[in-house]
Design an enzyme around this catalytic site. Structure first.
Site, PDB file in Angstrom:
ATOM      1  N   HIS A  38       0.847  -1.191   0.000  1.00  0.00           N
ATOM      2  CA  HIS A  38       0.000   0.000   0.000  1.00  0.00           C
ATOM      3  C   HIS A  38       0.878   1.235   0.000  1.00  0.00           C
ATOM      4  CE1 HIS A  38      -3.235   2.755   0.978  1.00  0.00           C
ATOM      5  NE2 HIS A  38      -4.039   1.788   0.582  1.00  0.00           N
ATOM      6  N   ASP A  61      -7.808  -5.857   0.286  1.00  0.00           N
ATOM      7  CA  ASP A  61      -8.274  -6.816  -0.720  1.00  0.00           C
ATOM      8  C   ASP A  61      -7.874  -8.256  -0.415  1.00  0.00           C
ATOM      9  OD1 ASP A  61      -9.511  -4.942  -2.484  1.00  0.00           O
ATOM     10  OD2 ASP A  61      -7.507  -4.206  -2.931  1.00  0.00           O
TER      11      ASP A  61
HETATM   12  N1  CMC Z   1       4.116  -7.850  -4.118  1.00  0.00           N
HETATM   13  C1  CMC Z   1       5.481  -7.824  -4.215  1.00  0.00           C
HETATM   14  N2  CMC Z   1       6.201  -6.687  -4.145  1.00  0.00           N
HETATM   15  C2  CMC Z   1       5.533  -5.539  -3.960  1.00  0.00           C
HETATM   16  C3  CMC Z   1       4.126  -5.500  -3.856  1.00  0.00           C
HETATM   17  C4  CMC Z   1       3.432  -6.729  -3.933  1.00  0.00           C
HETATM   18  N3  CMC Z   1       2.080  -6.744  -3.862  1.00  0.00           N
HETATM   19  N4  CMC Z   1       3.731  -4.228  -3.694  1.00  0.00           N
HETATM   20  C5  CMC Z   1       4.851  -3.494  -3.708  1.00  0.00           C
HETATM   21  N5  CMC Z   1       5.939  -4.275  -3.865  1.00  0.00           N
HETATM   22  C6  CMC Z   1       7.344  -3.863  -3.916  1.00  0.00           C
HETATM   23  C7  CMC Z   1       7.650  -3.195  -5.243  1.00  0.00           C
HETATM   24  O1  CMC Z   1       8.077  -4.133  -6.205  1.00  0.00           O
HETATM   25  C8  CMC Z   1       8.726  -2.218  -4.860  1.00  0.00           C
HETATM   26  O2  CMC Z   1       9.909  -2.899  -4.695  1.00  0.00           O
HETATM   27  P1  CMC Z   1      11.312  -2.195  -5.124  1.00  0.00           P
HETATM   28  O3  CMC Z   1      11.407  -0.954  -4.291  1.00  0.00           O
HETATM   29  O4  CMC Z   1      12.325  -3.231  -4.815  1.00  0.00           O
HETATM   30  O5  CMC Z   1      11.172  -1.891  -6.593  1.00  0.00           O
HETATM   31  C9  CMC Z   1       8.285  -1.739  -3.450  1.00  0.00           C
HETATM   32  O6  CMC Z   1       7.510  -2.833  -2.929  1.00  0.00           O
HETATM   33  C10 CMC Z   1       7.442  -0.497  -3.455  1.00  0.00           C
HETATM   34  O7  CMC Z   1       6.305  -0.748  -4.289  1.00  0.00           O
HETATM   35  P2  CMC Z   1       5.663   0.290  -5.265  1.00  0.00           P
HETATM   36  O8  CMC Z   1       4.996  -0.457  -6.387  1.00  0.00           O
HETATM   37  O9  CMC Z   1       6.627   1.374  -5.625  1.00  0.00           O
HETATM   38  O10 CMC Z   1       4.564   0.902  -4.308  1.00  0.00           O
HETATM   39  P3  CMC Z   1       3.404   1.883  -4.707  1.00  0.00           P
HETATM   40  O11 CMC Z   1       3.100   2.693  -3.531  1.00  0.00           O
HETATM   41  O12 CMC Z   1       3.711   2.592  -5.972  1.00  0.00           O
HETATM   42  O13 CMC Z   1       2.185   0.880  -5.046  1.00  0.00           O
HETATM   43  C11 CMC Z   1       0.469  -0.685  -4.729  1.00  0.00           C
HETATM   44  C12 CMC Z   1       1.229   0.497  -4.125  1.00  0.00           C
HETATM   45  C13 CMC Z   1      -0.753  -0.967  -3.846  1.00  0.00           C
HETATM   46  C14 CMC Z   1      -0.037  -0.308  -6.130  1.00  0.00           C
HETATM   47  C15 CMC Z   1       1.403  -1.904  -4.793  1.00  0.00           C
HETATM   48  O14 CMC Z   1       1.777  -2.289  -3.488  1.00  0.00           O
HETATM   49  C16 CMC Z   1       0.767  -3.079  -5.520  1.00  0.00           C
HETATM   50  O15 CMC Z   1       0.840  -3.151  -6.752  1.00  0.00           O
HETATM   51  N6  CMC Z   1       0.117  -4.028  -4.775  1.00  0.00           N
HETATM   52  C17 CMC Z   1      -0.587  -5.131  -5.403  1.00  0.00           C
HETATM   53  C18 CMC Z   1      -1.966  -4.662  -5.872  1.00  0.00           C
HETATM   54  C19 CMC Z   1      -2.918  -4.434  -4.731  1.00  0.00           C
HETATM   55  O16 CMC Z   1      -3.048  -5.256  -3.834  1.00  0.00           O
HETATM   56  N7  CMC Z   1      -3.642  -3.287  -4.779  1.00  0.00           N
HETATM   57  C20 CMC Z   1      -4.654  -2.926  -3.772  1.00  0.00           C
HETATM   58  C21 CMC Z   1      -4.210  -1.771  -2.938  1.00  0.00           C
HETATM   59  S1  CMC Z   1      -5.175  -1.513  -1.444  1.00  0.00           S
HETATM   60  C22 CMC Z   1      -6.784  -1.239  -1.914  1.00  0.00           C
HETATM   61  C23 CMC Z   1      -7.003  -0.272  -2.995  1.00  0.00           C
HETATM   62  O17 CMC Z   1      -6.427   0.808  -3.033  1.00  0.00           O
HETATM   63  O18 CMC Z   1      -7.803  -0.591  -3.851  1.00  0.00           O
END
Ligand code: CMC
Length: 377
Positions: free
Chosen positions: A260, A314
């Site tokens: 998140h 989720d």
């Molecule tokens: N699984 C594995 N690695 C992850 C995940 C995950 N679900 N989420 C983030 N990371 C890693 C990412 O690869 C990155 O690693 P590095 O710094 O080594 O490149 C680090 O954590 C930071 O992630 P980010 O993608 O830069 O984080 P963000 O704030 O841009 O994205 C997010 C947040 C929710 C989009 C992301 O965590 C994600 O894609 N999660 C999976 C999808 C998900 O469950 N979404 C629902 C969010 S909560 C409810 C809602 O808002 O609807």
């Protein structure tokens, strides 16, 4: 291309808001000053809707009047039904929800009125209609007759009844109502921001909610609950979890339902949904989905703990909805049925103190080029 991650507006404040507060480090979520745990234990979704829209909990007569207005608005316009019946039966339910919302805009007598009174009426009508559309779509695509809502019952009761055709038991209603409360608002999440961006052009409330629905659909946002269910189905059994997760790790795949932008602790909604999923599984004598979900967490979470990644809302909602007999592609529409309250609360706030959103980009393209006729390119 720069190696730097695009900012994704991280930590950028775009509005002052008195609706929702998140403490991402402590894993705390607060609506209008009330902690989410307190609301889930004590409030109904209808009370939370009033709270988010108006800033205070309703008195008994205010709550009665809201329930009355919602019941009156739970009525399917014939024209909307005709539109839905024309759609391909395999249409994605989130697309259907967006089409239905746009259609409701064409039918609403207040559609283009921007007064606070008109916007409140439209918010109530949409909150009543999204559950009707979601459940009706499920019935239409399966060739079932549509069911009348029961004006004496809550939105949660009506959703479960209209979806399944069976009167839900008290625990199912209580749990579903709690899930609606948990999803009702979440500060400046992507879909709420998108609704506010649309509203800030002084576009109308239905159009702004359409933007939000289309934004919620994506798997990085509301679509993640469906993706979690697909993963669980793919895993198939508790015995397979370890090998499956090992493969995910080797393939460097993201695990949906984790991570998140704001929470760097376990999402408080996930904590509550975890308990609900476990209890629902026990009552349905079908604990497999909960057990698989927990095992995924046990294996995966320690590998990403250093990045502050924990289960989000989720993650456990998927197994909870599944054992309630809700089809996977209805999970994100349920999110919308609840979040419409938060979206519209934010729209009231946006309209009351508006300035158009118009950020800038950092231009990294070519400069100083000279025109070449097509024959010379
Ligand atoms: N699984 C594995 N690695 C992850 C995940 C995950 N679900 N989420 C983030 N990371 C890693 C990412 O690869 C990155 O690693 P590095 O710094 O080594 O490149 C680090 O954590 C930071 O992630 P980010 O993608 O830069 O984080 P963000 O704030 O841009 O994205 C997010 C947040 C929710 C989009 C992301 O965590 C994600 O894609 N999660 C999976 C999808 C998900 O469950 N979404 C629902 C969010 S909560 C409810 C809602 O808002 O609807």
């Amino acid at each position: 291309m720069s190696d730097k991650k695009p900012s994704g507006l991280e930590d950028v404040v775009v509005a002052a808001s008195s609706i929702c507060y998140i403490d991402g480090k402590r894993g705390q979520l607060v609506y209008r000053g009330y902690d989410i745990d307190d609301l889930v234990k004590n409030a109904s979704f209808e009370e939370v809707a009033w709270l988010l829209w108006n800033g205070n909990l309703p008195t008994q007569s205010e709550l009665d009047s809201l329930r009355h207005d919602l019941a009156v608005a739970m009525h399917f316009p014939r024209h909307l039904l005709e539109v839905l019946r024309e759609l391909p039966f395999d249409s994605n339910p989130m697309r259907v929800l967006a089409i239905a919302t746009a259609t409701l805009g064409t039918l609403d007598p207040d559609a283009d009125s921007m007064t606070p009174e008109a916007n409140r009426k439209k918010a109530i009508r949409l909150t009543a209609m999204l559950p009707l559309v979601t459940t009706a779509w499920h019935r239409i695509r399966n060739g079932y007759d549509l069911l009348e809502s029961n004006p004496e019952k809550s939105l949660a009761w009506n959703f479960l009844y209209m979806l399944t055709g069976q009167e839900p038991d008290d625990y199912a209603v209580e749990t579903f109502d709690a899930a609606l409360i948990l999803h009702a608002d979440h500060e400046l999440n992507a879909s709420t921001f998108s609704a506010r961006v649309t509203a800030a052009t002084l576009s109308d409330l239905h159009s702004s909610v359409c933007s939000a629905i289309n934004t919620l659909k994506g798997p990085l946002h509301g679509g993640a609950n469906e993706a979690v269910m697909r993963m669980l189905e793919d895993i198939g059994s508790l015995d397979n979890v370890d090998a499956y997760m090992e493969q995910m790790r080797a393939d460097k795949k993201k695990v949906m339902g984790f991570g998140h932008r704001v929470y760097k602790a376990k999402d408080p909604r996930a904590v509550i949904l975890e308990g609900m999923s476990e209890e629902l599984g026990k009552r349905a004598n079908d604990t497999k989905w909960f057990e698989m979900t927990r095992r995924v967490e046990e294996i995966f979470q320690p590998t990403v703990a250093s990045k502050g990644i924990y289960p989000n809302v989720d993650f456990y909602s998927a197994s909870a909805y599944h054992v309630m007999g809700i089809p996977g592609d209805m999970f994100t529409p349920i999110f919308a049925c609840s979040r419409v309250v938060g979206w519209t609360a934010h729209l009231f706030e946006q309209y009351a103190n508006n300035r158009i959103f118009r950020p800038s980009s950092d231009y990294v393209g070519p400069t100083g080029r000279k025109w070449q006729p097509v024959s010379e390119r």
